[in-house]
Design an enzyme around this catalytic site. Structure first.
Site, PDB file in Angstrom:
ATOM      1  N   GLU A  18      -2.918   7.571  -4.188  1.00 25.54           N
ATOM      2  CA  GLU A  18      -2.752   6.394  -3.672  1.00 25.54           C
ATOM      3  C   GLU A  18      -2.555   5.102  -4.844  1.00 25.54           C
ATOM      4  O   GLU A  18      -3.269   5.522  -5.643  1.00 25.54           O
ATOM      5  CB  GLU A  18      -4.240   6.082  -2.939  1.00 25.54           C
ATOM      6  CG  GLU A  18      -4.360   4.663  -2.266  1.00 25.54           C
ATOM      7  CD  GLU A  18      -5.528   4.501  -1.756  1.00 25.54           C
ATOM      8  OE1 GLU A  18      -5.888   4.739  -0.530  1.00 25.54           O
ATOM      9  OE2 GLU A  18      -6.567   4.068  -2.290  1.00 25.54           O
ATOM     10  N   TYR A  69       0.758  -1.103  -0.125  1.00 23.45           N
ATOM     11  CA  TYR A  69      -0.026  -0.026  -0.064  1.00 23.45           C
ATOM     12  C   TYR A  69       0.717   1.353  -0.045  1.00 23.45           C
ATOM     13  O   TYR A  69       1.901   1.204   0.720  1.00 23.45           O
ATOM     14  CB  TYR A  69      -0.700   0.001   1.196  1.00 23.45           C
ATOM     15  CG  TYR A  69      -1.633   1.298   1.532  1.00 23.45           C
ATOM     16  CD1 TYR A  69      -3.117   1.316   0.729  1.00 23.45           C
ATOM     17  CD2 TYR A  69      -1.204   2.223   2.216  1.00 23.45           C
ATOM     18  CE1 TYR A  69      -3.805   2.457   1.007  1.00 23.45           C
ATOM     19  CE2 TYR A  69      -2.016   3.424   2.215  1.00 23.45           C
ATOM     20  CZ  TYR A  69      -3.365   3.590   1.706  1.00 23.45           C
ATOM     21  OH  TYR A  69      -4.144   4.664   1.708  1.00 23.45           O
TER      22      TYR A  69
END
Ligand code: GDP
Ligand code: MN
Length: 384
Positions: free
Chosen positions: A196, A108
């Site tokens: 992101e 992530y």
């Protein structure tokens, strides 16, 4: 402003971040053709302004062009409901068809503005993928955070701290630090409020690649990025919010049934608090602004009236530059020719308050006029 994954990936690619080979399809046939060009094994991904698609069936790994056709056919033209959308979901009008990556690990990586520290903060985890929200709430220590001084900029050692902290294999450290640097360049260059990559995948042959991408662009910076306006997809947005943006009114749709119209953002927040204290829930946040005209007030009030979830209305005007008589005229104008179906509570104070009240009393509307916030909350309670 939110943009689609495929648009975000075009930006990442332009900034040197590896993404999968692929293209966008509007029809099952186009998806099939893309799958043929790519070589059969592809992933077909619903393009909506929300995450959580994987769990909701919006990401399909398929083995042939025919299966790509079927997957696209199942997604296109329907609404996809994920835990990030409302109950009715959002329409899927495009699918992204990409070469399937052989994934060995999912990381992530994200950058947001930390409003406490007043800096961008990079967040990264080696427990990436679809469970990241779960990880964030149950084992927050698995998420690394690095604050970036916006003036000094992102430093090489910070990228290495993150890459080593993620236990990236030695051979891929350079590629990881370059992706982190480039994502920071995207964040700065496009004035993002969020950038992101989840998952940032490690493939079985040791390549890092952005399998998903989410960029939110700061609305207040759009004037600096004329090229970004074409990325807006109004179909994905709440129709009332689109109308409000076009009318220059600050409006956010919420889940309750008390429509509210207020002048000033602080007063709007305080009004929403009063509604909560009256055991009710606001249907929206709406700030007509300090210097709204009669027409803007009318437009704002019509917006509230057109929301089917609104069962009662609270108007809270502190007359200053926006005079109470102007606000009252706007309300009356918005209701002209419409049968009143919901109770309206109006709290007015300040410039020309008597004139404002007279206008409302003389109108056909049935309005409960109150003088302070406590009375307003009480009147909202009564209207339940
Ligand atoms: P989200 O659920 O909306 O965040 O959608 P993502 O784009 O992140 O996709 C969900 C999941 O699908 C990812 O976490 C991956 O596990 C999987 N996925 C997506 N693309 C690929 C791919 O090319 N190969 C493999 N093996 N998995 C993929
Ligand atoms: Mn994702």
């Amino acid at each position: 402003m939110k943009i689609h994954e495929y648009q975000a990936k075009e930006i990442l690619t332009a900034y040197g971040i590896p993404t999968s080979k692929g293209g966008v399809a509007k029809t099952p046939k186009e998806a099939q053709i893309l799958a043929e060009q790519i070589g059969g094994k592809v992933v077909v991904k619903a393009q909506i302004h929300a995450g959580g698609r994987g769990v909701a069936g919006g990401v399909k790994l398929v083995n042939s062009p025919q299966e790509a056709y079927d997957a696209a056919d199942a997604l296109l033209g329907k609404n996809l409901v994920t835990h990030q959308t409302g109950a009715s979901g959002v329409p899927v009008q495009n699918v992204l068809v990409e070469e399937t990556a052989e994934v060995s690990k999912e990381y992530y990586l994200a950058i947001v503005v930390d409003s406490d520290a007043k800096t961008p903060v990079i967040m990264a985890s080696e427990a990436g993928g679809m469970d990241i929200e779960e990880i964030a709430s149950t084992s927050p220590e698995k998420i690394l955070k690095v604050s970036v001084d916006p003036i000094v900029g992102l430093q090489g050692y910070q990228c290495r701290t993150l890459a080593y902290g993620l236990n990236i294999p030695a051979d891929s450290i350079r590629s990881a630090t370059s992706i982190i640097t480039n994502l920071y360049n995207v964040f700065q260059g496009k004035d993002c409020s969020l950038a992101e990559i989840n998952p940032l995948a490690m493939t079985i042959d040791g390549q890092l690649i952005a399998l998903d991408a989410k960029l939110n662009l700061d609305d207040d910076s759009l004037f600096r990025h004329p090229e970004s306006s074409s990325l807006r997809d109004k179909e994905q947005e709440d129709p009332l919010e689109v109308e409000a943006i076009d009318a220059g009114i600050a409006y956010i749709k919420l889940d309750g049934d008390v429509g509210c119209m207020v002048n000033g953002a602080g007063l709007a927040m305080a009004t929403m608090d009063s509604i909560y204290l009256a055991n009710a829930m606001p249907a929206n946040f709406l700030d007509v602004g300090g210097g709204a005209s009669e027409e803007q007030v009318a437009q704002a009030f019509r917006l509230i009236l057109s929301d089917p979830s609104v069962k009662r209305i609270l108007v809270n005007i502190f007359g200053g530059i926006l005079r109470c008589d102007v606000a009252a005229k706007g309300i009356v104008e918005a209701c002209t020719g419409i049968k009143q179906t919901v109770p309206i509570v109006v709290r007015m104070l300040g410039t020309n308050v008597e004139e404002g009240k007279e206008i409302l009393n003389a109108s056909e509307l049935s309005v409960t006029l109150v003088d302070d916030m406590k009375e307003a909350a009480e009147a909202i309670k009564q209207s339940a």
